[in-house]
Design a protein around this motif. Structure first.
Motif, PDB file in Angstrom:
ATOM      1  N   SER A  93      12.002   8.175  17.410  1.00 57.11           N
ATOM      2  CA  SER A  93      13.194   8.327  18.244  1.00 57.11           C
ATOM      3  C   SER A  93      13.406   9.787  18.626  1.00 57.11           C
ATOM      4  CB  SER A  93      14.423   7.817  17.482  1.00 57.11           C
ATOM      5  OG  SER A  93      15.593   7.996  18.254  1.00 57.11           O
ATOM      6  N   HIS A  94      13.715  10.019  19.881  1.00 56.39           N
ATOM      7  CA  HIS A  94      13.986  11.346  20.451  1.00 56.39           C
ATOM      8  C   HIS A  94      12.724  12.153  20.742  1.00 56.39           C
ATOM      9  CE1 HIS A  94      18.249  10.996  20.591  1.00 56.39           C
ATOM     10  NE2 HIS A  94      18.422  12.275  20.838  1.00 56.39           N
ATOM     11  N   THR A  95      11.547  11.585  20.464  1.00 51.32           N
ATOM     12  CA  THR A  95      10.334  12.215  20.970  1.00 51.32           C
ATOM     13  C   THR A  95      10.335  12.077  22.492  1.00 51.32           C
ATOM     14  OG1 THR A  95       8.965  11.915  18.995  1.00 51.32           O
ATOM     15  CG2 THR A  95       7.808  11.978  21.096  1.00 51.32           C
ATOM     16  N   VAL A  96       9.976  13.152  23.186  1.00 48.22           N
ATOM     17  CA  VAL A  96       9.926  13.136  24.647  1.00 48.22           C
ATOM     18  C   VAL A  96       8.469  13.147  25.091  1.00 48.22           C
ATOM     19  CG1 VAL A  96      10.549  14.354  26.779  1.00 48.22           C
ATOM     20  CG2 VAL A  96      12.103  14.383  24.826  1.00 48.22           C
ATOM     21  N   MET A  97       8.119  12.212  25.959  1.00 54.39           N
ATOM     22  CA  MET A  97       6.775  12.155  26.507  1.00 54.39           C
ATOM     23  C   MET A  97       6.826  12.329  28.022  1.00 54.39           C
ATOM     24  SD  MET A  97       4.243  11.815  24.393  1.00 54.39           S
ATOM     25  CE  MET A  97       4.481  12.155  22.649  1.00 54.39           C
ATOM     26  N   ALA A  98       6.214  13.403  28.501  1.00 54.75           N
ATOM     27  CA  ALA A  98       6.171  13.647  29.938  1.00 54.75           C
ATOM     28  C   ALA A  98       5.158  12.724  30.603  1.00 54.75           C
ATOM     29  CB  ALA A  98       5.798  15.099  30.213  1.00 54.75           C
ATOM     30  N   HIS A  99       5.477  12.338  31.829  1.00 54.24           N
ATOM     31  CA  HIS A  99       4.585  11.636  32.759  1.00 54.24           C
ATOM     32  C   HIS A  99       4.581  10.122  32.569  1.00 54.24           C
ATOM     33  CE1 HIS A  99       3.592  15.613  33.888  1.00 54.24           C
ATOM     34  NE2 HIS A  99       2.943  15.877  32.763  1.00 54.24           N
ATOM     35  N   CYS A 100       3.758   9.581  31.659  1.00 53.15           N
ATOM     36  CA  CYS A 100       3.690   8.127  31.439  1.00 53.15           C
ATOM     37  C   CYS A 100       3.386   7.375  32.738  1.00 53.15           C
ATOM     38  CB  CYS A 100       4.990   7.615  30.810  1.00 53.15           C
ATOM     39  SG  CYS A 100       5.422   8.441  29.267  1.00 53.15           S
ATOM     40  N   VAL A 101       2.557   7.978  33.566  1.00 49.87           N
ATOM     41  CA  VAL A 101       2.222   7.388  34.867  1.00 49.87           C
ATOM     42  C   VAL A 101       1.457   6.076  34.704  1.00 49.87           C
ATOM     43  CG1 VAL A 101       0.869   7.744  36.980  1.00 49.87           C
ATOM     44  CG2 VAL A 101       2.219   9.624  36.021  1.00 49.87           C
ATOM     45  N   HIS A 102       0.548   6.050  33.733  1.00 47.38           N
ATOM     46  CA  HIS A 102      -0.322   4.886  33.566  1.00 47.38           C
ATOM     47  C   HIS A 102      -0.037   4.143  32.262  1.00 47.38           C
ATOM     48  CE1 HIS A 102      -2.698   5.940  37.090  1.00 47.38           C
ATOM     49  NE2 HIS A 102      -2.665   7.188  36.683  1.00 47.38           N
ATOM     50  N   SER A 103       1.186   4.206  31.794  1.00 43.39           N
ATOM     51  CA  SER A 103       1.565   3.462  30.585  1.00 43.39           C
ATOM     52  C   SER A 103       1.651   1.977  30.916  1.00 43.39           C
ATOM     53  CB  SER A 103       2.911   3.962  30.054  1.00 43.39           C
ATOM     54  OG  SER A 103       2.825   5.301  29.615  1.00 43.39           O
ATOM     55  N   PRO A 122       8.387  14.129  38.953  1.00 40.60           N
ATOM     56  CA  PRO A 122       7.929  13.679  40.272  1.00 40.60           C
ATOM     57  C   PRO A 122       7.121  14.722  41.031  1.00 40.60           C
ATOM     58  CG  PRO A 122      10.306  14.112  40.281  1.00 40.60           C
ATOM     59  CD  PRO A 122       9.862  14.149  38.856  1.00 40.60           C
ATOM     60  N   ASP A 123       7.503  15.974  40.922  1.00 34.96           N
ATOM     61  CA  ASP A 123       6.782  17.047  41.604  1.00 34.96           C
ATOM     62  C   ASP A 123       5.328  17.080  41.144  1.00 34.96           C
ATOM     63  OD1 ASP A 123       6.422  19.194  43.270  1.00 34.96           O
ATOM     64  OD2 ASP A 123       7.540  20.626  42.066  1.00 34.96           O
ATOM     65  N   SER A 124       5.131  16.974  39.844  1.00 36.17           N
ATOM     66  CA  SER A 124       3.791  16.977  39.262  1.00 36.17           C
ATOM     67  C   SER A 124       3.011  15.744  39.701  1.00 36.17           C
ATOM     68  CB  SER A 124       3.892  17.020  37.740  1.00 36.17           C
ATOM     69  OG  SER A 124       2.640  16.857  37.138  1.00 36.17           O
ATOM     70  N   ASN A 125       3.646  14.581  39.685  1.00 33.43           N
ATOM     71  CA  ASN A 125       2.970  13.348  40.107  1.00 33.43           C
ATOM     72  C   ASN A 125       2.372  13.502  41.498  1.00 33.43           C
ATOM     73  OD1 ASN A 125       5.073  10.666  38.681  1.00 33.43           O
ATOM     74  ND2 ASN A 125       3.869  12.269  37.710  1.00 33.43           N
ATOM     75  N   SER A 130      -2.053  12.038  40.755  1.00 33.11           N
ATOM     76  CA  SER A 130      -2.493  11.250  39.607  1.00 33.11           C
ATOM     77  C   SER A 130      -1.811   9.895  39.548  1.00 33.11           C
ATOM     78  CB  SER A 130      -2.202  12.018  38.318  1.00 33.11           C
ATOM     79  OG  SER A 130      -0.822  12.332  38.220  1.00 33.11           O
ATOM     80  N   GLY A 131      -0.925   9.632  40.493  1.00 33.12           N
ATOM     81  CA  GLY A 131      -0.151   8.399  40.490  1.00 33.12           C
ATOM     82  C   GLY A 131       1.324   8.715  40.328  1.00 33.12           C
ATOM     83  N   ILE A 132       2.153   7.733  40.598  1.00 35.42           N
ATOM     84  CA  ILE A 132       3.607   7.873  40.483  1.00 35.42           C
ATOM     85  C   ILE A 132       4.102   7.006  39.324  1.00 35.42           C
ATOM     86  CG2 ILE A 132       5.826   7.646  41.649  1.00 35.42           C
ATOM     87  CD1 ILE A 132       3.979   9.662  42.999  1.00 35.42           C
ATOM     88  N   ALA A 133       4.826   7.592  38.416  1.00 34.95           N
ATOM     89  CA  ALA A 133       5.329   6.846  37.264  1.00 34.95           C
ATOM     90  C   ALA A 133       6.207   5.679  37.725  1.00 34.95           C
ATOM     91  CB  ALA A 133       6.132   7.761  36.350  1.00 34.95           C
ATOM     92  N   PRO A 134       6.068   4.516  37.092  1.00 30.19           N
ATOM     93  CA  PRO A 134       6.853   3.338  37.464  1.00 30.19           C
ATOM     94  C   PRO A 134       8.274   3.405  36.896  1.00 30.19           C
ATOM     95  CG  PRO A 134       5.413   2.784  35.651  1.00 30.19           C
ATOM     96  CD  PRO A 134       5.090   4.215  36.023  1.00 30.19           C
ATOM     97  N   VAL A 135       9.064   4.315  37.423  1.00 30.38           N
ATOM     98  CA  VAL A 135      10.378   4.603  36.849  1.00 30.38           C
ATOM     99  C   VAL A 135      11.296   3.383  36.879  1.00 30.38           C
ATOM    100  CG1 VAL A 135      12.446   6.032  37.052  1.00 30.38           C
ATOM    101  CG2 VAL A 135      10.186   7.048  37.375  1.00 30.38           C
TER     102      VAL A 135
END
Length: 208
Positions: A93-103, A122-125, A130-135
């Protein structure tokens, strides 16, 4: 080049210095760059640092397909990318994971069940292609998503700019994905860039 032991010692010294400074509005967060840049020994040592100081953790997850394969080759005992953090006790809990585009569905389920927070960049995506994270899908599954500025692959540290770009990125996903998922609305994006961050820091409902 620091050894794992030297890196741990330097981290502990910095954390003690930060505690002595008693910053009012800034708190440390443990940041292993990402799995391929950290040895197993270092990850084990960071697990100890996290436990001793009670720190939250931030890192990097499933940004592109090549990275996912790289992690799999480094940790063949792990079924998925996220497992490589879990085996070192940093998936919580409270771990932060950047991106997760292909999770995928399994990884998203692990994110939700552990209370891990996704930092959508989003800027990085867009810049990395590399793809857009499925927010929207993540939000509908009850995953805590907020916005991040990945300055290594982005071009701005401005939170308001990321709000705008999150809408733009979701529109790209909407017209490029065969399922054409609905793009983010202005209120939804504003929530991600404000109140969602307030929630992470326990600062109330913010602008909600």
């Amino acid at each position: 080049e620091l050894s794992a032991e030297e890196s741990e010692e330097a981290t502990r010294e910095w954390l003690k210095m930060a505690a002595d400074k008693n910053y009012d509005h800034t708190r440390p967060i443990l940041t292993p760059r990402f799995i391929p840049s950290c040895t197993d020994e270092l990850m084990e040592r960071l697990k100890g640092v996290q436990g001793d100081f009670g720190l939250p953790v931030q890192s990097h997850l499933s940004e592109n397909v090549d990275e996912i394969e790289w992690v799999r080759s480094l940790h063949p005992d792990c079924r998925q990318y996220w497992d490589s953090y879990d085996k070192f006790g940093l998936w919580k809990s409270h771990t932060v994971m950047a991106h997760c585009v292909h999770s995928d569905a399994r990884e998203c389920s692990a994110i939700r069940e552990a209370g891990v927070v996704v930092a959508h960049c989003p800027d990085s995506n867009i810049n990395l292609c590399s793809g857009i994270a499925p927010v929207r899908e993540m939000l509908s599954e009850g995953i805590h998503v907020t916005l991040g500025t990945d300055i290594a692959a982005g071009a701005s540290l401005a939170g308001n700019r990321m709000i705008t770009m999150s809408i733009q990125a979701s529109k790209i996903r909407s017209f490029t994905e065969p399922s054409h998922p609905a793009f983010l609305t202005v209120p939804e994006a504003y929530y991600l860039g404000t109140t969602s961050g307030h929630r992470y820091f326990g600062a109330g409902s913010g602008f909600a």
